[in-house]
Write a protein that holds these residues in place. Sequence first.
Motif, PDB file in Angstrom:
ATOM      1  N   ASN A 118       0.820  -1.208   0.000  1.00 50.46           N
ATOM      2  CA  ASN A 118       0.000   0.000   0.000  1.00 50.46           C
ATOM      3  C   ASN A 118       0.856   1.260   0.000  1.00 50.46           C
ATOM      4  N   PRO A 134      -5.225   8.545  -3.174  1.00 51.05           N
ATOM      5  CA  PRO A 134      -5.311   7.100  -3.387  1.00 51.05           C
ATOM      6  C   PRO A 134      -5.423   6.325  -2.079  1.00 51.05           C
ATOM      7  N   LEU A 147      -7.343   0.776  -6.399  1.00 48.21           N
ATOM      8  CA  LEU A 147      -6.254   1.638  -5.948  1.00 48.21           C
ATOM      9  C   LEU A 147      -5.226   1.844  -7.054  1.00 48.21           C
ATOM     10  N   PHE A 167      -8.955   4.957  -0.436  1.00 49.87           N
ATOM     11  CA  PHE A 167      -9.615   3.718  -0.836  1.00 49.87           C
ATOM     12  C   PHE A 167      -9.454   2.625   0.211  1.00 49.87           C
ATOM     13  N   TYR A 189      -7.089  -3.522  -4.290  1.00 51.18           N
ATOM     14  CA  TYR A 189      -5.907  -3.245  -5.103  1.00 51.18           C
ATOM     15  C   TYR A 189      -6.219  -2.858  -6.540  1.00 51.18           C
TER      16      TYR A 189
END
Length: 76
Positions: A12, A53, A66, A56, A63
């Motif tokens: 992330n 971003p 994102l 999310f 994923y």
Amino acid sequence: GASVPVAVNAANLAIVSILWPASTMALAGAFFAQRRTAYVVSAALSTGFGAFPALFFNWGVLYPNLVGYAMVPAAL
């Protein structure tokens, strides 16, 4: 060798801190070719708006969404 939560957080952070600024820099390069200032300003502004971003993650680990939204500026 890391645990699953550590690996998820690392992925992330990589998407938000590397892919998102690189994508905005690609968009700035398309609009303002051969101008170094545009790259610097876009990198600075994208890190200032890094929460875009990262928001999310409120709905879980999505994923595809994102990465897709982080790459929209580069696709443009």
